[in-house]
Design a protein around this motif. Structure first.
Motif, short mmCIF file in Angstrom:
data_model
loop_
_atom_site.label_atom_id
_atom_site.label_comp_id
_atom_site.label_asym_id
_atom_site.label_seq_id
_atom_site.Cartn_x
_atom_site.Cartn_y
_atom_site.Cartn_z
N LEU A 103 -2.00 11.44 -0.46
CA LEU A 103 -1.29 10.52 -1.34
C LEU A 103 0.06 10.20 -0.69
O LEU A 103 0.78 11.10 -0.28
CB LEU A 103 -1.07 11.17 -2.70
N THR A 104 0.37 8.91 -0.60
CA THR A 104 1.68 8.51 -0.09
C THR A 104 2.45 7.84 -1.23
O THR A 104 1.90 7.00 -1.95
CB THR A 104 1.58 7.55 1.10
N THR A 105 3.72 8.20 -1.39
CA THR A 105 4.50 7.73 -2.54
C THR A 105 5.85 7.16 -2.15
O THR A 105 6.67 6.89 -3.02
CB THR A 105 4.73 8.90 -3.53
N SER A 106 6.09 6.98 -0.86
CA SER A 106 7.39 6.49 -0.40
C SER A 106 7.20 5.39 0.63
O SER A 106 6.77 5.66 1.74
CB SER A 106 8.21 7.64 0.19
N PHE A 118 2.08 3.04 -0.56
CA PHE A 118 1.59 3.55 -1.83
C PHE A 118 0.06 3.51 -1.86
O PHE A 118 -0.55 2.55 -2.32
CB PHE A 118 2.18 2.73 -2.98
N GLU A 159 -3.14 5.52 -10.48
CA GLU A 159 -1.72 5.50 -10.82
C GLU A 159 -1.28 6.81 -11.46
O GLU A 159 -0.16 7.29 -11.21
CB GLU A 159 -1.44 4.32 -11.75
N ALA A 200 -0.95 9.31 -8.72
CA ALA A 200 0.26 9.01 -7.95
C ALA A 200 1.50 9.48 -8.70
O ALA A 200 2.46 9.99 -8.10
CB ALA A 200 0.34 7.52 -7.65
N GLY A 221 2.65 12.93 -8.13
CA GLY A 221 3.31 13.20 -6.86
C GLY A 221 2.45 13.92 -5.83
O GLY A 221 1.30 14.30 -6.10
N GLY A 253 6.82 12.67 0.37
CA GLY A 253 6.33 11.31 0.16
C GLY A 253 4.95 11.09 0.73
O GLY A 253 4.38 10.02 0.58
N ASP A 254 4.40 12.10 1.38
CA ASP A 254 3.10 11.99 2.03
C ASP A 254 2.47 13.38 2.08
O ASP A 254 2.97 14.27 2.78
CB ASP A 254 3.27 11.42 3.44
#
Length: 273
Positions: free
Chosen positions: A155-158, A161, A241, A244, A247, A253-254
């Motif tokens: 999961l990437t969040t920075s 996405f 979502e 995500a 986190g 962020g990954d």
């Protein structure tokens, strides 16, 4: 020759010998200094490489394929409770190896794929007109139960996405036994929310089993050809979502999702005109 001349001659020989010895000593000292400087430079360079390696990271969805080993993060022991999710199954590991299907089997066709996960169903529409080889591969893997119980391992969040899935070994497998090239990659690197695309290594011909779902508008690098778009999410994006929102492992962020999500089954049907 007088004794005085002999003594003078002896002194000159001694002086020449002393000069040679001094020159050798000076050369040895210079060599030691050069070696010390070189060693110091090597230490500095090595330290820089280590720091750069730790600080840098490939922020694009690039999994292992074609027999390489992935550096993707493995699922974390830290998990987050997400409403509607059941416990994820055990990671099955590498599956049987298959052969690359003929892209003609999917060319011009559209498919619906219902991806059942431990957190609910995600419905995809697969575009065989724009990405026939990619869709042919995905359909084959789905019908061969290749994706059964496979975790969405990244999961990437920075900045980027995406939720990355598709490897039964959780990002460390050897792929399905084949790989193929890029199809239908956007020239501007824009991947809108809901996009379904293939993950790969730096090799543009390393598309295989891993794919990603974009849950928020994302820009990806175009160097190397970009990433194959082969469909979109038509239902269930809210599940991605929610994952995500929980986190990634360690607050990074990954990484592996804090809320484990795994593909249980994938049912694919062709849409008739």
């Amino acid at each position: 020759m007088t004794k005085e001349q002999e003594r003078a001659r002896a002194r000159r020989r001694a002086e020449r010998l002393d000069a040679k010895i001094a020159a050798k000593q000076a050369e040895a000292a210079r060599n030691k200094q050069v070696a010390a400087v070189v060693a110091a430079v090597l230490v500095v360079v090595a330290a820089f490489v280590v720091i750069a390696t730790k600080m840098s990271g490939d922020d694009s969805p690039t999994p292992a394929a074609g027999g390489t080993t992935s550096s993707q993060p493995t699922p974390s022991a830290t998990t987050a409770a997400v409403a509607g999710c059941k416990p994820a199954p055990a990671v099955p590991g590498t599956k049987a190896q298959l052969k690359l299907p003929d892209k003609k089997t999917a060319a011009g066709k559209t498919y619906n794929a219902v991806v059942s996960t431990n957190c609910g169903d995600i419905t995809l529409e697969l575009d065989g007109a724009k990405a026939p080889q990619t869709v042919a591969s995905f359909v084959q893997l789905a019908r061969q139960n290749y994706f059964k119980d496979s975790p969405c391992h990244r999961l990437t969040t920075s900045g980027i996405f995406v939720l990355q899935c598709g490897d039964p070994a959780g990002g460390t497998g050897q792929g399905p036994g084949y790989s193929f090239g890029i199809e239908n990659a956007p020239k501007d690197g824009t991947y809108p929310t809901g996009t379904l695309a293939m993950a790969r290594t730096q090799d543009p011909n390393s598309n295989a089993d891993q794919f990603f779902i974009v849950y928020k508008d994302t820009k990806l690098p175009t160097e190397g050809g970009g990433y194959s778009i082969f469909g979109k999410v038509t239902k269930g994006l809210d599940i991605v979502e929610k994952i995500a929102a929980a986190g990634a492992a360690g607050g990074a962020g990954d990484g592996a999702p804090n809320a484990p999500i795994s593909i249980l089954t994938v049912a694919v049907t062709e849409k008739k005109a």
